[in-house]
Design a protein around this motif. Structure first.
Motif, mmCIF file in Angstrom:
data_model
loop_
_atom_site.group_PDB
_atom_site.id
_atom_site.type_symbol
_atom_site.label_atom_id
_atom_site.label_comp_id
_atom_site.label_asym_id
_atom_site.label_seq_id
_atom_site.Cartn_x
_atom_site.Cartn_y
_atom_site.Cartn_z
ATOM 1 N N THR A 199 -14.566 -27.776 -44.340
ATOM 2 C CA THR A 199 -13.737 -28.123 -45.352
ATOM 3 C C THR A 199 -13.945 -29.618 -45.784
ATOM 4 N N ASN A 200 -14.220 -30.506 -45.030
ATOM 5 C CA ASN A 200 -14.472 -31.908 -45.282
ATOM 6 C C ASN A 200 -15.858 -31.930 -46.151
ATOM 7 N N SER A 201 -16.927 -31.257 -45.748
ATOM 8 C CA SER A 201 -18.208 -31.249 -46.431
ATOM 9 C C SER A 201 -17.989 -30.560 -47.714
ATOM 10 N N ASP A 202 -17.061 -29.558 -47.971
ATOM 11 C CA ASP A 202 -16.934 -28.782 -49.127
ATOM 12 C C ASP A 202 -16.177 -29.599 -50.198
ATOM 13 N N LEU A 203 -15.292 -30.352 -49.758
ATOM 14 C CA LEU A 203 -14.372 -31.127 -50.657
ATOM 15 C C LEU A 203 -14.989 -32.527 -51.072
ATOM 16 N N PHE A 250 -7.844 -27.846 -42.350
ATOM 17 C CA PHE A 250 -7.860 -28.236 -44.099
ATOM 18 C C PHE A 250 -8.167 -29.473 -44.259
ATOM 19 N N SER A 251 -8.520 -30.082 -45.570
ATOM 20 C CA SER A 251 -8.940 -31.424 -46.172
ATOM 21 C C SER A 251 -8.163 -31.378 -47.328
ATOM 22 N N VAL A 252 -7.710 -32.963 -47.501
ATOM 23 C CA VAL A 252 -7.240 -33.065 -48.791
ATOM 24 C C VAL A 252 -8.029 -34.306 -49.461
ATOM 25 N N LEU A 253 -7.970 -34.228 -51.016
ATOM 26 C CA LEU A 253 -8.725 -35.230 -51.800
ATOM 27 C C LEU A 253 -7.564 -36.366 -52.109
ATOM 28 N N LEU A 254 -7.823 -37.551 -52.086
ATOM 29 C CA LEU A 254 -6.767 -38.428 -52.173
ATOM 30 C C LEU A 254 -7.727 -39.755 -52.947
ATOM 31 N N LYS A 255 -7.050 -40.522 -53.971
ATOM 32 C CA LYS A 255 -7.513 -41.480 -54.713
ATOM 33 C C LYS A 255 -6.540 -42.673 -54.562
ATOM 34 N N PRO A 256 -6.691 -43.440 -53.574
ATOM 35 C CA PRO A 256 -5.613 -44.414 -53.479
ATOM 36 C C PRO A 256 -5.606 -45.551 -54.175
ATOM 37 N N THR A 257 -6.218 -45.947 -55.455
ATOM 38 C CA THR A 257 -6.225 -46.934 -56.372
ATOM 39 C C THR A 257 -4.552 -46.876 -56.637
ATOM 40 N N VAL A 295 -11.190 -40.799 -51.322
ATOM 41 C CA VAL A 295 -11.364 -40.388 -49.719
ATOM 42 C C VAL A 295 -10.753 -38.910 -49.492
ATOM 43 N N VAL A 296 -11.622 -38.381 -48.744
ATOM 44 C CA VAL A 296 -11.372 -37.022 -48.279
ATOM 45 C C VAL A 296 -10.861 -37.239 -46.797
ATOM 46 N N VAL A 297 -9.539 -36.589 -46.502
ATOM 47 C CA VAL A 297 -9.154 -36.462 -45.176
ATOM 48 C C VAL A 297 -9.217 -35.097 -44.640
ATOM 49 N N GLY A 298 -9.679 -34.916 -43.593
ATOM 50 C CA GLY A 298 -9.823 -33.463 -42.790
ATOM 51 C C GLY A 298 -8.785 -33.782 -41.590
ATOM 52 N N ILE A 299 -8.144 -32.467 -41.359
ATOM 53 C CA ILE A 299 -7.086 -32.467 -40.489
ATOM 54 C C ILE A 299 -7.452 -31.135 -39.617
ATOM 55 N N GLY A 300 -7.606 -31.157 -38.561
ATOM 56 C CA GLY A 300 -7.679 -30.051 -37.489
ATOM 57 C C GLY A 300 -6.476 -29.958 -36.599
ATOM 58 N N ILE A 301 -5.771 -28.787 -36.434
ATOM 59 C CA ILE A 301 -4.651 -28.525 -35.528
ATOM 60 C C ILE A 301 -4.796 -27.294 -34.732
#
Length: 288
Positions: free
Chosen positions: A50-54, A95-102, A164-170
């Protein structure tokens, strides 16, 4: 980004009745709001990572901040240091989330994996009633039979200049005979009150939204946002004898005494030197 539901996937989605598919439409209704962070929740049956895709979509300017990309199964999931791992379909949350922390200064973006760890631990505790701890920098720990085990991990990657893409695996329902390594665990093995992945995912994403907005409103200041103190309070690494295996080779051994303002782990060595470590594998040498 075109939403795709797990319900559109192949006929094997009900092959394990203990592991029903995620309900993408329900997740969108619960999480996507006009004034909220999350813009879309996209669920697919299977992907490599999911990280590579996003990251690819973000780099090509095809995804906006707040996109959540979830896979029921990953066959090329990646952790830190390019480690790969796989898990049975629907046995966890990948899953992965897309963040733009400006407008947060780039030098503070290193706090995003730690912030995510706090948010994930908080969300799991609320939704599943599992006592969780954080191993610096990005592992989620649970207790199984009195033993500390890893049940999740986080991977943050830059995607262009502003994202920044943040990937999480649980690991949610992973069973003993499915564990990839002896030190692995899952929410089910830790006695979770619920293993409903929809419930856990909603709680984690709501917690992540709250912490991210709080941190961003403080200009990324980890002290002013309360992130630094909260992370330290939940970090199982602090107060332990540790060995940090450094990316370029070599290691540092000593007691983990603090997480500094840059998110680095500070190790007090036997020579009396306090050495900050910004990256590397940390091994706990002494039980908590």
């Amino acid at each position: 980004m075109t939403p795709r539901d797990a319900s559109d996937a192949n006929d094997n989605r009900w092959s394990d009745l203990d592991r029903p598919p995620l309900n993408a439409a329900s997740l969108r209704r619960a999480l996507v709001r006009e004034d909220g962070l999350w813009r879309d929740v996209d669920v697919v049956q299977r992907t490599g990572s999911t990280n590579s895709d996003l990251v690819a979509l973000a780099t090509e300017q095809k995804a906006d901040e707040g996109v959540v990309f979830v896979a029921e199964e990953q066959n090329a999931g990646r952790g830190r240091l390019d480690r790969q791992w796989t898990a049975p379909a629907r046995s966890g949350l990948f899953f992965s989330v897309l963040l733009k922390p400006t407008p947060v200064p780039v030098e503070r973006w290193g706090w995003l994996p730690l912030l995510t760890g706090v948010a994930v631990a908080t969300g799991i505790s609320r939704a599943a009633g599992v006592d969780t701890a954080l191993k610096w920098p990005n592992d989620l720990l649970v207790t199984v039979g009195g033993e500390e085990r890893k049940a999740g991990g986080i991977l943050a990657e830059r995607a262009g200049a502003d994202a920044v893409v943040v990937g999480i695996g649980i690991n949610v329902t992973l069973r003993e005979d499915e564990l990839p390594v002896p030190g692995a665990g899952s929410l089910a093995l830790a006695g979770a009150a619920t293993t409903d992945r929809d419930t856990v995912l909603r709680a984690v994403l709501r917690s992540l939204e709250q912490w991210y907005e709080r941190w961003r409103a403080a200009g990324g200041d980890p002290a002013a946002s309360g992130l630094q103190d909260t992370y330290a309070a939940g970090c199982a690494t602090l107060g332990r004898a540790v060995r940090a295996e450094l990316p370029g080779g070599g290691s540092i051994t000593g007691e983990a005494v603090a997480v500094d303002g840059s998110g680095r782990l500070v190790i007090a060595t036997e020579e009396g030197v306090q050495q900050p470590v910004g990256a590397g594998d940390v091994i706990h040498l002494r039980p908590a």
